[in-house]
Structure formats: structure tokens, C-alpha cells
Write an enzyme that holds these catalytic residues in place. Structure first.
Site, PDB file in Angstrom:
ATOM      1  CB  CYS A 143      -0.971  -0.008   1.170  1.00 43.95           C
ATOM      2  SG  CYS A 143      -0.218   0.071   2.816  1.00 43.95           S
ATOM      3  CG  HIS A 195      -4.461   0.150   3.800  1.00 44.96           C
ATOM      4  ND1 HIS A 195      -3.682  -0.692   3.031  1.00 44.96           N
ATOM      5  CD2 HIS A 195      -5.477   0.559   2.987  1.00 44.96           C
ATOM      6  CE1 HIS A 195      -4.210  -0.801   1.814  1.00 44.96           C
ATOM      7  NE2 HIS A 195      -5.288  -0.034   1.761  1.00 44.96           N
ATOM      8  CG  HIS A 207      -6.810   0.541  -1.623  1.00 41.06           C
ATOM      9  ND1 HIS A 207      -6.963  -0.223  -0.501  1.00 41.06           N
ATOM     10  CD2 HIS A 207      -7.941   0.328  -2.357  1.00 41.06           C
ATOM     11  CE1 HIS A 207      -8.116  -0.874  -0.538  1.00 41.06           C
ATOM     12  NE2 HIS A 207      -8.734  -0.539  -1.653  1.00 41.06           N
TER      13      HIS A 207
END
Length: 233
Positions: A143, A195, A207
Site C-alpha cells: 500500500c 494502510h 489502493h
């Protein structure tokens, strides 16, 4: 960096939050004169003096002479094998040294955000990886490596680190009620996020999601972020 330590006989860089390899294939020494270079895409540039257009990013093969005053539209900033920023323009590369070129027309933040989102969307379907050698792209990501790659490749903007916790310091914090395309969306508590993704607009985030899902789009109403940072102030 806090120093170098040897683990199993191999040198490792000791950082505040852990270790990274000292292998020259993965890390390079920062360019000491980086302040003399443009590191984000200004949109259009003008040659301040006679310079050259090169066919390669290391500026070794001249395509043609570029007279002073010549204007080029910059497609993006790319980095040479020695980590110097170059302007990618039609037909080749030009040095991003401020003594050679000047900003002719600055792209608006909207235009820049569109480039970020457009590049991010081309990566949809690419695999997720936690491999140190693959997480920063160009064909696989985790990420934080994904957002680092997109901003550096689309605009030449280098985020402060390649982990969620280091990227938390990029730009400025904005309300989740005032999101704009290109904003970074973080999950978890500040200083301990787990994240991050890029806001696309219309309630959608792009993402690097999970090893099973790879890079994808997600409606944030079903995965509400904790806070957001705006890179394009």
C-alpha cells in the site's frame, strides 16, 4: 538513519522504526545538490540557456541542441541511475537543473491531481507484494509503496519515506469532508497507521489492497479512512 549494524555479516541501515538493507541495488545516497533541481513536474519549462535534448535518462546521447527560450511540455520527472531528476519531454530528456531551465507555465493542482489519479488507475489489477525488491513497483506494490511510486512517477514528488508512518508527514492534514482527488487516505492511529490509499474522487479510493486483491478501487463508505493528507497544497 541512526547508523549501520551488521546482521549475519551483512550491513544494515538502522532506522528509528527498524532496519533496511544497505545493498546498493536497492538504496542510493541522496543527491547532495538536490535543491538545485526541480523535483516536481512544473508543467512547462523554458530553456534558460543553450542546452541539449538527450535520448537517454543519463544524458549521454545528444538528440539535438536546444536554443535558449525553447519551451517544452513536461510529461513527468524521472530519476537517472545516479538519482538525478530529469524532465521527460517529447523526444527525450532534459536536465532538471534550475540553472539550465526555468518554469514557463505551472500546472494547476487540479491538473497534477488528474495525473496522479490517471496513473494510479492504470495500475488496477497489478499484484500486491510484501517483497522488499518489488513493493515500490512498477508492476507490484504494497500500500505505501504504491502511493510512493504513483506520486514520484506521475509528478516527480518524493514522499517522505515508503511506509505508512513516514508518509503521514507528507503535505497537510485535511478533513474527510473536504477530500479532493489525489489526497492520501490513512487507516489507523497517527504514528501507527497500517494502510494508505489515493482518493480518486466520487467516494472512491485506489489502493494496493491485499495479497489476494492487488491494486483495486474501493468505495470509502464501506472502508472509512481515519484521516487524510493533501500533498498538492
Amino acid at each position: 538513519m541512526q547508523g549501520i549494524e551488521y546482521i549475519s555479516g551483512y550491513p544494515r541501515y538502522k532506522l528509528a522504526d527498524g532496519y533496511i538493507t544497505a545493498n546498493k541495488s536497492f538504496v542510493v545516497q541522496p543527491v547532495s545538490s538536490i535543491n538545485n533541481y526541480y523535483t516536481s513536474n512544473p508543467g512547462e519549462i523554458s530553456a534558460s540557456k543553450v542546452t541539449h535534448l538527450y535520448s537517454d535518462i543519463d544524458l549521454t546521447n545528444i538528440v539535438k541542441k536546444v536554443p535558449a527560450g525553447t519551451v517544452y511540455k513536461v510529461e513527468k520527472i524521472q530519476y537517472s541511475t545516479s538519482d538525478y531528476p530529469r524532465f521527460k519531454v517529447a523526444g527525450g530528456f532534459i536536465s532538471a537543473n534550475k540553472s539550465i531551465v526555468a518554469v514557463y507555465k505551472e500546472s494547476s493542482n487540479t491538473e497534477k491531481a488528474n495525473k496522479v489519479v490517471a496513473l494510479a488507475k492504470t495500475k488496477i489489477g497489478d499484484p500486491y507484494t510484501q517483497s522488499a525488491s518489488g513493493r515500490l513497483g512498477p508492476n507490484s506494490f504494497d500500500c505505501s509503496g504504491f502511493v510512493y511510486y504513483v506520486y514520484k512517477t506521475a509528478l516527480g514528488i518524493v514522499l517522505p519515506g515508503t511506509t505508512t508512518t513516514t508518509e503521514e508527514s507528507a503535505g497537510k492534514e485535511v478533513s474527510l469532508n473536504t477530500l479532493k482527488p489525489g489526497d492520501l487516505l490513512f487507516y489507523g492511529t497517527r504514528g501507527n497507521t497500517y494502510h494508505v490509499g489515493i482518493y480518486e474522487g466520487n467516494g472512491i479510493m485506489v489502493h494496493a489492497a491485499t495479497p489476494e486483491e492487488g491494486v483495486k478501487e474501493t468505495a470509502i463508505e464501506y472502508y472509512e479512512p481515519s484521516f487524510a493528507r493533501r500533498i498538492l497544497n
